[in-house]
Design an enzyme around this catalytic site. Sequence first.
Site, short mmCIF file in Angstrom:
data_model
loop_
_atom_site.label_atom_id
_atom_site.label_comp_id
_atom_site.label_asym_id
_atom_site.label_seq_id
_atom_site.Cartn_x
_atom_site.Cartn_y
_atom_site.Cartn_z
N LYS A 279 0.86 -1.19 0.00
CA LYS A 279 0.00 0.00 0.00
C LYS A 279 0.88 1.23 0.00
O LYS A 279 2.01 1.19 0.52
CB LYS A 279 -0.88 0.02 1.26
CG LYS A 279 -2.13 0.84 1.11
CD LYS A 279 -3.16 0.04 0.34
CE LYS A 279 -4.53 0.62 0.38
NZ LYS A 279 -5.52 -0.38 -0.03
N ASN B 90 -16.35 6.26 -4.67
CA ASN B 90 -16.47 5.40 -5.85
C ASN B 90 -17.07 4.03 -5.52
O ASN B 90 -18.04 3.60 -6.14
CB ASN B 90 -15.09 5.26 -6.51
CG ASN B 90 -15.14 4.32 -7.70
OD1 ASN B 90 -15.85 4.58 -8.66
ND2 ASN B 90 -14.44 3.21 -7.62
#
Length: 449
Positions: free
Chosen positions: A122, A237
């Site tokens: 990440k 989203n």
Amino acid sequence: MTIRPREQTENNKRQPMEDSSKISDIQQHRLKTVYEHLEISDDARKRLIQPKQTVQVSIPVRMDDGSLRIFDGWRVQYDDTRGPSKGGIRFHEDVTIEEVTALSFWMTIKCSVVDLPFGGAKGGICVDPKTLSRLELERLSRGYVRAIYDFIGPDRDIPAPDVNTNATIMGWMADEYGQIARRQVPAVITGKPLGLGGSQGRVAATGRGALQVLDIWAKRSEKSPQDLTVAVQGFGNAGYHFARLAHEAGYKIVAVSDSKGAIYSRDGLNPEPVWNHKHKTRELKGMVYCDASVCDEADFTELTNEELLELDVDVLVLAALENAVTKKNAEGIRSALILEIANGPVSPEADSILADRDIEILPDVLVNSGGVIVSYLEWVQNRSGDYWSEEIVETRLAQRLEREANACFQLAEDENVSMRIAAYMQGIGRIAEAIDHRETQKYFNGQSN
Ligand code: GLU
């Protein structure tokens, strides 16, 4: 995967955890709980305790007024035993090294739960992107790639979008990488715009995958979408596409929220006009149904974010950030099921409280895996040069999730454990197997020939 014989486990007894906001403690606690049910080698346990590599960078950005600002950023590559590490890049003012590390650990589990040939990583930059102009945002995105260039690559570590990052930003990043490399390397980053080698279906993939897991749960529980009310916390989203597709499939979406507040409609709402309104006004507050040009009888009530979490609905969808439900508010949750679309939205303390109250949780590492599954499909398309229709991408996503989600549900049933533990068993079992195949412990134990 070696499952511990049932009598050796604590018979699915949940381990209460001391209240801790430290995400690394949460991760260690989850591993400890899983090891009560899953036998893995010492080598594997040791390897899973800490990330393989952490890169810390500072990114100088020339601002539009001529001043220079330096931003802190990280890329944590937690594990790459099963393949190159994979995971998004987050732009947020609260990003810390600790958060990025935990998110990279969850990516490791997630990629393995759905059997992708990837490890986990990440990235994050400590920035509130809303305070930057578009050009400043582009300079920051390109500066980040220059800073981590040596550590990423299609066979090494492949970034993607996450909170507050999108296809445009991925396009800038892929372009920057290609300029430094002096060749086209589309497979270095996924979630790109279609014109730059992105995949059909990537934008809605996380929401679509989450809906599929909910559908599988509903089918196994003999419930039909028409009978289920749903509240969605987080209207970015993933939350939006989930809500849109769930509404189309017949679920009744009664409430949605963003960081500023929530709206509720007892009769159910259509997420699409709500999304258009949010994009016009930048918030959900003050939403009047007719604003969205769907003038019918439905009325919105404004709620706070906390009130949305406590609605009496069948399914509470957590699609915002980590720790939305903790020890502090878990007693107030009234839904029968929680669907985790965000990463880490329920703390382990809350996990125990909710389990004692028979509230079922479908865990993040399975539920939100649709995004990284389609990222994988994008990477495959980039490497082969063969690009697929939306229909093919959606079919491949659906086939993989069907197989892997049903395996998790079955494991949970067979072992009488929660879906979170089952998903971790499935994910960690595969990683441990790969670690054991690479290591030499068996030789020293005299077991190898
Ligand atoms: N950021 C997404 C996640 O947390 C997608 C990662 C990816 O596509 O690599 O799963």
